[in-house]
Scaffold this motif. Structure first.
Motif, PDB file in Angstrom:
ATOM      1  N   CYS A 108      35.117   3.323 -52.762  1.00  0.00           N
ATOM      2  CA  CYS A 108      34.001   2.453 -52.358  1.00  0.00           C
ATOM      3  C   CYS A 108      33.002   3.284 -51.556  1.00  0.00           C
ATOM      4  CB  CYS A 108      34.476   1.251 -51.556  1.00  0.00           C
ATOM      5  SG  CYS A 108      35.254   1.670 -49.977  1.00  0.00           S
ATOM      6  N   GLU A 166      29.118   2.040 -46.784  1.00  0.00           N
ATOM      7  CA  GLU A 166      28.603   0.782 -46.285  1.00  0.00           C
ATOM      8  C   GLU A 166      29.618  -0.351 -46.411  1.00  0.00           C
ATOM      9  OE1 GLU A 166      27.188   2.770 -48.367  1.00  0.00           O
ATOM     10  OE2 GLU A 166      25.447   3.558 -47.286  1.00  0.00           O
ATOM     11  N   ALA A 167      30.465  -0.300 -47.475  1.00  0.00           N
ATOM     12  CA  ALA A 167      31.471  -1.354 -47.668  1.00  0.00           C
ATOM     13  C   ALA A 167      32.538  -1.304 -46.591  1.00  0.00           C
ATOM     14  CB  ALA A 167      32.101  -1.228 -49.053  1.00  0.00           C
ATOM     15  N   THR A 168      32.807  -0.113 -46.083  1.00  0.00           N
ATOM     16  CA  THR A 168      33.827  -0.001 -45.041  1.00  0.00           C
ATOM     17  C   THR A 168      33.361  -0.610 -43.735  1.00  0.00           C
ATOM     18  OG1 THR A 168      33.033   2.200 -44.418  1.00  0.00           O
ATOM     19  CG2 THR A 168      34.744   2.085 -46.098  1.00  0.00           C
ATOM     20  N   ARG A 169      32.055  -0.530 -43.503  1.00  0.00           N
ATOM     21  CA  ARG A 169      31.550  -1.123 -42.274  1.00  0.00           C
ATOM     22  C   ARG A 169      31.636  -2.636 -42.297  1.00  0.00           C
ATOM     23  NH1 ARG A 169      27.359   2.846 -42.926  1.00  0.00           N
ATOM     24  NH2 ARG A 169      26.001   1.202 -43.755  1.00  0.00           N
ATOM     25  N   ASP A 170      31.482  -3.229 -43.501  1.00  0.00           N
ATOM     26  CA  ASP A 170      31.531  -4.683 -43.628  1.00  0.00           C
ATOM     27  C   ASP A 170      32.954  -5.226 -43.734  1.00  0.00           C
ATOM     28  OD1 ASP A 170      28.792  -4.566 -43.588  1.00  0.00           O
ATOM     29  OD2 ASP A 170      28.632  -4.522 -45.795  1.00  0.00           O
ATOM     30  N   ALA A 171      33.936  -4.332 -43.955  1.00  0.00           N
ATOM     31  CA  ALA A 171      35.333  -4.785 -44.107  1.00  0.00           C
ATOM     32  C   ALA A 171      35.875  -5.280 -42.780  1.00  0.00           C
ATOM     33  CB  ALA A 171      36.209  -3.653 -44.632  1.00  0.00           C
ATOM     34  N   PRO A 172      36.668  -6.358 -42.791  1.00  0.00           N
ATOM     35  CA  PRO A 172      37.225  -6.865 -41.530  1.00  0.00           C
ATOM     36  C   PRO A 172      38.242  -5.886 -40.947  1.00  0.00           C
ATOM     37  CG  PRO A 172      38.225  -7.993 -43.391  1.00  0.00           C
ATOM     38  CD  PRO A 172      37.130  -7.142 -43.959  1.00  0.00           C
ATOM     39  N   CYS A 173      38.335  -5.911 -39.644  1.00  0.00           N
ATOM     40  CA  CYS A 173      39.286  -5.024 -38.958  1.00  0.00           C
ATOM     41  C   CYS A 173      40.703  -5.550 -39.165  1.00  0.00           C
ATOM     42  CB  CYS A 173      38.933  -4.970 -37.478  1.00  0.00           C
ATOM     43  SG  CYS A 173      40.033  -3.868 -36.543  1.00  0.00           S
TER      44      CYS A 173
END
Length: 266
Positions: free
Chosen positions: A23, A26-33
């Motif tokens: 991915c 940017e997708a990692t930033r939007d992923a929930p913790c």
């Protein structure tokens, strides 16, 4: 940290995210913790996971292929094992059928031999009683056979308490009971009457006379009376200074006899 070093690290992390997570950054930033255990910080959780990865050791890139090969091997062995189980079931059925047939044959043979033994024992021991007994009649494949013999005038049944001649006669009663139950063209006996006295020898010769019409009897003997009852005699002689040779004598009608020193019946 200078700008060049920061830029290199950022590019490295970007490539790592694209390669391992498939991915964009940017997708990692939007992923929930991910949820953390109570009291754990992200840094501590990361260190713990890295430690577990180190303990797991290096990754085997051929693990999937090896797993597939083992699955195929397991399936093959399972099919072979099922064939063995099927063969065992069929073999068990065959063994059961054979055991049932053996039991029926043994039951019939035992009944015939036991009946003939009682009759022949009464012939050899007038007034006496003898019988056969199964030690385990409920399990014919494992049972033994005991012989009970009680001559006339004696209150004993165990063979060990009988005299030598009585034991010999009892054994002959059992032997001839088997002969009569399962006939054969000829029978071979080796000095079976050696321990008999004159009375018991007379009874034995009467039994021989009864069976001579049913089969051919070949008897090795040193008893003169047994020889006199024979139709044909064979012997081995060796004159002084000579070699051993077979001689024969056939008893003809009226008690006459013809001798053949060469060993061929006349």
């Amino acid at each position: 940290m200078d700008d060049n070093e920061a830029r290199v690290r950022l590019e490295t992390l970007t490539e790592t995210v694209r390669r391992d997570l498939d991915c964009e950054p940017e997708a990692t930033r939007d992923a929930p913790c991910p949820e953390l255990p109570e009291g754990a910080t992200p840094a501590n959780r990361r260190n713990e996971l890295e430690r577990e990865l180190r303990l797991m050791g290096p990754i085997n890139p051929l693990a999937l292929e090896e797993f597939t090969a083992l699955q195929e091997r397991h399936a093959f062995l399972e099919s072979q094992l099922e064939d063995v189980r099927g063969g065992r079931r069929e073999l068990t059925k065959v063994i059961k059928a054979i055991d049932e047939e053996i039991v029926e044959v043994f039951r019939a043979a035992y009944a015939d031999v036991a009946d003939n033994f009682e009759k022949l024992f009464g012939t050899l021991f007038p007034g006496g009683q003898g019988r056969l007994r199964l030690t385990d009649p409920d399990h014919l494949l494992e049972t033994g056979i005991e012989i009970e013999a009680r001559p006339s005038g004696k209150n004993v049944r165990r063979l060990s308490l009988l005299s030598g001649g009585e034991r010999s006669l009892t054994a002959m009663a059992f032997l001839f009971a088997v002969f009569r139950s399962r006939p054969s063209p000829f029978y071979l006996m080796d000095e079976v009457e050696a321990a008999l006295d004159d009375v018991n020898l007379h009874r034995f010769l009467g039994l021989i006379h009864e069976f001579r019409d049913e089969a051919q009897l070949v008897i090795v003997s040193h008893q003169k009376r047994t020889m006199e009852a024979a139709d044909c005699l064979y012997g081995v002689t060796m004159p002084p200074g000579g070699s051993s040779r077979v001689v024969s004598e056939r008893v003809g009608a009226g008690g006459s006899s013809n001798r053949d020193p060469a060993g061929t019946p006349a």
